[in-house]
Design a protein around this motif. Structure first.
Motif, PDB file in Angstrom:
ATOM      1  N   LEU A 144       3.603   7.511  -0.542  1.00  0.00           N
ATOM      2  CA  LEU A 144       3.935   7.606   0.873  1.00  0.00           C
ATOM      3  C   LEU A 144       2.680   8.043   1.617  1.00  0.00           C
ATOM      4  O   LEU A 144       2.005   8.982   1.211  1.00  0.00           O
ATOM      5  CB  LEU A 144       5.054   8.640   1.088  1.00  0.00           C
ATOM      6  CG  LEU A 144       5.296   9.080   2.532  1.00  0.00           C
ATOM      7  CD1 LEU A 144       5.926   7.954   3.329  1.00  0.00           C
ATOM      8  CD2 LEU A 144       6.160  10.316   2.598  1.00  0.00           C
ATOM      9  N   ARG A 184       8.203   0.713  -3.403  1.00  0.00           N
ATOM     10  CA  ARG A 184       7.398   1.806  -3.946  1.00  0.00           C
ATOM     11  C   ARG A 184       6.344   2.314  -2.985  1.00  0.00           C
ATOM     12  O   ARG A 184       5.706   3.330  -3.238  1.00  0.00           O
ATOM     13  CB  ARG A 184       6.702   1.339  -5.233  1.00  0.00           C
ATOM     14  CG  ARG A 184       7.675   0.962  -6.313  1.00  0.00           C
ATOM     15  CD  ARG A 184       6.956   0.351  -7.501  1.00  0.00           C
ATOM     16  NE  ARG A 184       6.159   1.331  -8.213  1.00  0.00           N
ATOM     17  CZ  ARG A 184       5.333   1.032  -9.203  1.00  0.00           C
ATOM     18  NH1 ARG A 184       5.207  -0.211  -9.590  1.00  0.00           N
ATOM     19  NH2 ARG A 184       4.624   1.977  -9.803  1.00  0.00           N
ATOM     20  N   HIS A 187       5.309   3.235   0.993  1.00  0.00           N
ATOM     21  CA  HIS A 187       5.839   3.459   2.335  1.00  0.00           C
ATOM     22  C   HIS A 187       4.830   4.164   3.225  1.00  0.00           C
ATOM     23  O   HIS A 187       3.910   4.816   2.747  1.00  0.00           O
ATOM     24  CB  HIS A 187       7.106   4.314   2.252  1.00  0.00           C
ATOM     25  CG  HIS A 187       8.200   3.651   1.492  1.00  0.00           C
ATOM     26  ND1 HIS A 187       9.079   2.782   2.057  1.00  0.00           N
ATOM     27  CD2 HIS A 187       8.526   3.732   0.186  1.00  0.00           C
ATOM     28  CE1 HIS A 187       9.919   2.342   1.133  1.00  0.00           C
ATOM     29  NE2 HIS A 187       9.605   2.903  -0.016  1.00  0.00           N
ATOM     30  N   ALA A 188       5.081   4.042   4.516  1.00  0.00           N
ATOM     31  CA  ALA A 188       4.274   4.790   5.474  1.00  0.00           C
ATOM     32  C   ALA A 188       5.206   5.335   6.542  1.00  0.00           C
ATOM     33  O   ALA A 188       6.300   4.789   6.764  1.00  0.00           O
ATOM     34  CB  ALA A 188       3.230   3.879   6.112  1.00  0.00           C
ATOM     35  N   SER A 189       4.806   6.421   7.153  1.00  0.00           N
ATOM     36  CA  SER A 189       5.648   6.989   8.207  1.00  0.00           C
ATOM     37  C   SER A 189       4.785   7.715   9.223  1.00  0.00           C
ATOM     38  O   SER A 189       3.631   8.056   8.959  1.00  0.00           O
ATOM     39  CB  SER A 189       6.669   7.947   7.595  1.00  0.00           C
ATOM     40  OG  SER A 189       6.011   9.079   7.076  1.00  0.00           O
ATOM     41  N   TRP A 190       5.345   7.916  10.391  1.00  0.00           N
ATOM     42  CA  TRP A 190       4.734   8.765  11.417  1.00  0.00           C
ATOM     43  C   TRP A 190       5.558  10.049  11.491  1.00  0.00           C
ATOM     44  O   TRP A 190       6.746  10.016  11.780  1.00  0.00           O
ATOM     45  CB  TRP A 190       4.748   8.112  12.795  1.00  0.00           C
ATOM     46  CG  TRP A 190       4.187   6.715  12.904  1.00  0.00           C
ATOM     47  CD1 TRP A 190       4.797   5.649  13.490  1.00  0.00           C
ATOM     48  CD2 TRP A 190       2.909   6.245  12.498  1.00  0.00           C
ATOM     49  NE1 TRP A 190       4.001   4.536  13.459  1.00  0.00           N
ATOM     50  CE2 TRP A 190       2.821   4.874  12.849  1.00  0.00           C
ATOM     51  CE3 TRP A 190       1.815   6.824  11.860  1.00  0.00           C
ATOM     52  CZ2 TRP A 190       1.702   4.092  12.595  1.00  0.00           C
ATOM     53  CZ3 TRP A 190       0.705   6.047  11.602  1.00  0.00           C
ATOM     54  CH2 TRP A 190       0.647   4.709  11.963  1.00  0.00           C
ATOM     55  N   VAL A 214      12.457  11.400   5.761  1.00  0.00           N
ATOM     56  CA  VAL A 214      11.555  10.370   5.238  1.00  0.00           C
ATOM     57  C   VAL A 214      11.443  10.493   3.725  1.00  0.00           C
ATOM     58  O   VAL A 214      11.576   9.510   2.989  1.00  0.00           O
ATOM     59  CB  VAL A 214      10.158  10.476   5.903  1.00  0.00           C
ATOM     60  CG1 VAL A 214       9.121   9.670   5.135  1.00  0.00           C
ATOM     61  CG2 VAL A 214      10.216  10.002   7.341  1.00  0.00           C
ATOM     62  N   VAL A 229      12.438   7.739   0.978  1.00  0.00           N
ATOM     63  CA  VAL A 229      11.448   7.182   0.062  1.00  0.00           C
ATOM     64  C   VAL A 229      11.899   7.404  -1.377  1.00  0.00           C
ATOM     65  O   VAL A 229      11.861   6.483  -2.211  1.00  0.00           O
ATOM     66  CB  VAL A 229      10.052   7.802   0.321  1.00  0.00           C
ATOM     67  CG1 VAL A 229       9.076   7.406  -0.774  1.00  0.00           C
ATOM     68  CG2 VAL A 229       9.526   7.378   1.674  1.00  0.00           C
TER      69      VAL A 229
END
Lengths: 135, 340, 279
Positions: A65, A103, A105-108, A120, A124
């Motif tokens: 992540l 597998r 992911h990205a998030s803010w 998040v 994930v």
């Protein structure tokens, strides 16, 4: 922290200015999330070298992540805009090599969004677990 | 003593060998790559191609050979030796590949030193060679002393396909003898007519190899051409990859590195290295005597046809021509050394 | 056509417009060619151009940076030159691009035309300084059908496919060294402090090398297939380079080596870029 899924390793690359502080905030707010995530602090998502993500998968990470400031909030003004371009390309390339889209992911997550960070990580972890259990 | 084996029986022989040993033979995959692979059944053997894309060298002299592992348990840190090599058969080598084992073997047993990793493996390996019926334009084995499409140096058992659908089998060493006696139902004794047919086979095959190098002359030229301006231009097309050295049956240069998993768990590994790589001569501290691409290019030919001849009285080359085919820019080793 | 080519280069060399002319010459048999470096007018007789001229000579631009060069390019090699000029690896004034009209080349390993030649829109070179010969473009346009077909596989199947491929890889680095845009003097694969890539050759390490290389050339790879044809064990790298081209087109509407003014996709951004599933 609870609801840990056994034997599942997720590497979290969190930006120093927002997401890392956001993860701190999660604890302060008594929010819980699975402790499968191992956090590595990075200066900025714009600094996130894709080589390190590839290396994480190579060294046996089940999931990765990458989390940073919301667009427009970057401490360095524009770092996360570069990341926003790099992410879809990298995800697509990794998928081509057989690394499932569940597998990576990205998030803010901003410094005040402790609750969102917990959400998040839960999401994930669930996705990575789904990949591991259902192929 | 020579024997005969029917071509159809070869697959049966392989099936029997697989039961007791690890058998490696040319196998073709979906991309038309023919490589030595471990056979699960005799039917997997692909015998129609002249040369495999890479040599059988990596079955004895592994591309990455673990010397030992460093591990820790409750009693402390200890070294773990690698597993003993298994009994192996390399089937379907060509005479040039087999001669490569002979050349590398001499190197790994040079002046009293015995490389136990290589020696242990080669002792447990039986090399079954098949003579070349149709040499290609890149072949030049006849340039070398004893080099020929039916050469038996380095082989344990040499099979020569004859016209009548059978192969002449000649045991060269005790290991080859053991195959014939152990599976004697597939072999019957050959007569003088078959021996004569083999000589015919040899002349036929050698006729197809048109290129012959004057090796003593080349050695003489190389002796004095270290500083020649020839190398300034000759190296230009070369891209300095390691394809030529990694597909070569005789290139043996290696590097020993540590592979660390954490503070304790680690492995010491010997991996092939190539003189074409800049890293090959880079020393601690960053000094690199062969940083110049020209020097690296020159080194390969000088080593093969000059330095190695000084030490071993034979060239470090068997004339298989794989480097010519593998080279992305089709550099021809023969013309490079001839034009010095 | 050979004569026309030789005369043109002879003229350029005699007029001292260039120091080197890089073209093709016959290699070990009639089915193979190799790059030829010509410096004098008398030497031009060995230059040829035929259907076996598969190499992308743009590769040598970064190796002869200080010289003035005449470069023989097929239509599909010209984007390489543009890309290198764009990356400021070579100044456009120092290279004279001689476009050679090409009816498709043959892969020396299979003896067949590669897929890029069957759907080629640049058989008659575009953007060259001089053009030699004429050729007709393919009737079918360049497409990404084979990549799209591969993308349909499950990630498990893809993983198995690449594991089998990289099992074969001997890490000779031919793919990297023939790549015109892989010109880094200090490649990550050679870095020893810290070490990114172990010398130990196994399928996993090999795969990491190829993943990182592919990621490094994204938005720069012109999909010239030099790496694919260079591989001594026939790993279908074209499936990867084509994927890069497809992604660049679909995600950023970018084609490397096409537009001199467009910024490479990863070195710029737009505040209105899509979120692409970022949580």
């Amino acid at each position: 922290m609870d609801n840990k899924v056994p034997q599942l390793n997720i590497v979290g690359f969190l930006c120093n200015w927002c997401s890392y502080a956001g993860a701190d905030m999660t604890g302060l707010g008594r929010n819980t999330y699975p402790s499968n995530i191992k956090v590595i602090r990075i200066p900025c998502t714009g600094r996130m070298d894709p080589m390190m993500i590839i290396e994480a998968f190579h060294n046996g990470a089940d999931g990765v992540l990458v989390s940073g400031c919301h667009p427009g909030d970057c401490h360095y003004t524009e770092g996360n805009y570069y990341w926003r371009r790099r992410y879809p390309h990298l995800k697509s390339l990794l998928e081509h090599f057989g690394i499932d889209k569940r597998r990576f992911h990205a998030s803010w997550v901003s410094a005040s969004e402790g609750k969102k960070f917990a959400e998040v990580v839960k999401k994930v972890t669930a996705e990575v677990k789904d990949w591991r259990d259902n192929g | 003593m020579a024997y005969l084996i029917i071509k159809d029986d070869i697959k049966n022989l392989l099936d029997e060998l697989i039961k007791v040993k690890a058998v490696f033979a040319p196998k073709k995959d979906a991309e038309d790559t023919v490589l030595f692979g471990k056979l699960a059944s005799g039917a997997e053997w692909y015998g129609d191609s002249l040369l495999t894309h890479t040599t059988a060298k990596d079955k004895v002299y592994l591309q990455s050979e673990t010397f030992f592992k460093i591990k820790k348990d409750k009693n402390g840190v200890f070294l773990e030796d690698p597993a003993e090599p298994a009994e192996t058969v390399i089937f379907g080598c060509r005479p040039c590949d087999a001669r490569g084992f002979d050349i590398i073997g001499k190197l790994f047993n040079w002046s009293g030193f015995v490389d136990e990793y290589y020696t242990k493996r080669i002792q447990k390996t039986t090399i079954i060679t098949i003579s070349c019926e149709k040499p290609e334009s890149t072949c030049f084995c006849t340039s070398f002393l004893n080099g020929s499409p039916v050469n038996s140096t380095g082989s344990d058992l040499l099979l020569t396909p004859l016209k009548e659908g059978s192969c002449l089998a000649e045991a060269i060493t005790a290991k080859g003898e053991a195959i014939i006696t152990g599976y004697s139902r597939y072999f019957k004794e050959a007569g003088a007519a078959e021996e004569k047919a083999k000589i015919e086979f040899k002349t036929e095959a050698e006729k197809k190899i048109t290129k012959k190098l004057d090796l003593p002359g080349i050695k003489q030229k190389l002796d004095t051409s270290f500083d020649s301006s020839y190398w300034d231009t000759a190296h230009l097309p070369c891209v300095k990859c390691g394809a030529c050295t990694f597909v070569c049956p005789t290139c043996y240069c290696f590097d020993i590195t540590e592979k660390a998993f954490d503070n304790i768990n680690s492995e010491r590994v010997r991996s092939w290295d190539t003189c074409m790589s800049e890293l090959f001569t880079r020393m601690a501290g960053g000094v690199n005597p062969r940083i110049d691409t020209k020097k690296r290019f020159r080194q390969r030919f000088m080593h093969k046809f000059n330095y190695h001849v000084d030490n071993f009285k034979e060239e470090l080359c068997t004339g298989c021509g794989r480097c010519i085919k593998a080279c992305p820019v089709s550099i021809d080793i023969r013309s490079v050394i001839e034009n010095v | 056509m050979d004569k026309e080519l030789q005369d043109l280069i002879k003229k350029l060399l005699t007029e001292k417009k260039v120091d080197y002319a890089i073209g093709y010459e016959k290699a070990y048999d009639e089915f193979s060619t190799r790059p030829a470096f010509v410096t004098s007018a008398e030497d031009t007789a060995r230059l040829i151009f035929n259907k076996y001229c598969i190499n992308n000579l743009g590769l040598y631009l970064t190796k002869l940076k200080k010289n003035k060069i005449a470069l023989i390019c097929k239509g599909c090699d010209i984007p390489t030159v543009r890309e290198l000029v764009k990356e400021k690896q070579f100044s456009r004034e120092n290279v004279i691009v001689i476009g050679a009209a090409c009816d498709g080349v043959l892969d020396k390993r299979t003896g067949k035309q590669p897929e890029k030649c069957l759907n080629c829109g640049v058989k008659q070179p575009k953007g060259a300084d001089f053009t030699v010969g004429t050729a007709k473009d393919s009737t079918t346009a360049r497409n990404f059908n084979d990549v799209a077909e591969f993308e349909k596989k499950s990630s498990k199947e893809k993983m198995q496919f690449w594991d089998r491929q990289f099992e074969k890889c001997i890490r000779c680095y031919a793919c990297r060294n023939v790549c015109p845009v892989c010109y880094c003097p200090d490649c990550f694969a050679q870095r020893s402090m810290p070490e990114y890539l172990n010398k130990n050759v196994d399928a996993e390490e090999n795969k990491m090398f190829h993943m990182i290389r592919m990621q490094h050339v994204f938005g720069r790879c012109t999909d010239c297939k030099a790496c694919d044809t260079a591989c001594p064990v026939n790993i279908p790298l074209t499936l990867l380079t084509k994927k890069l081209a497809k992604d660049a087109k679909e995600l950023f509407n970018y084609e490397s080596g096409a537009d001199m003014d467009a910024r490479p996709p990863l070195s710029t951004y737009d505040e209105d870029d899509p979120e692409s599933g970022i949580m």
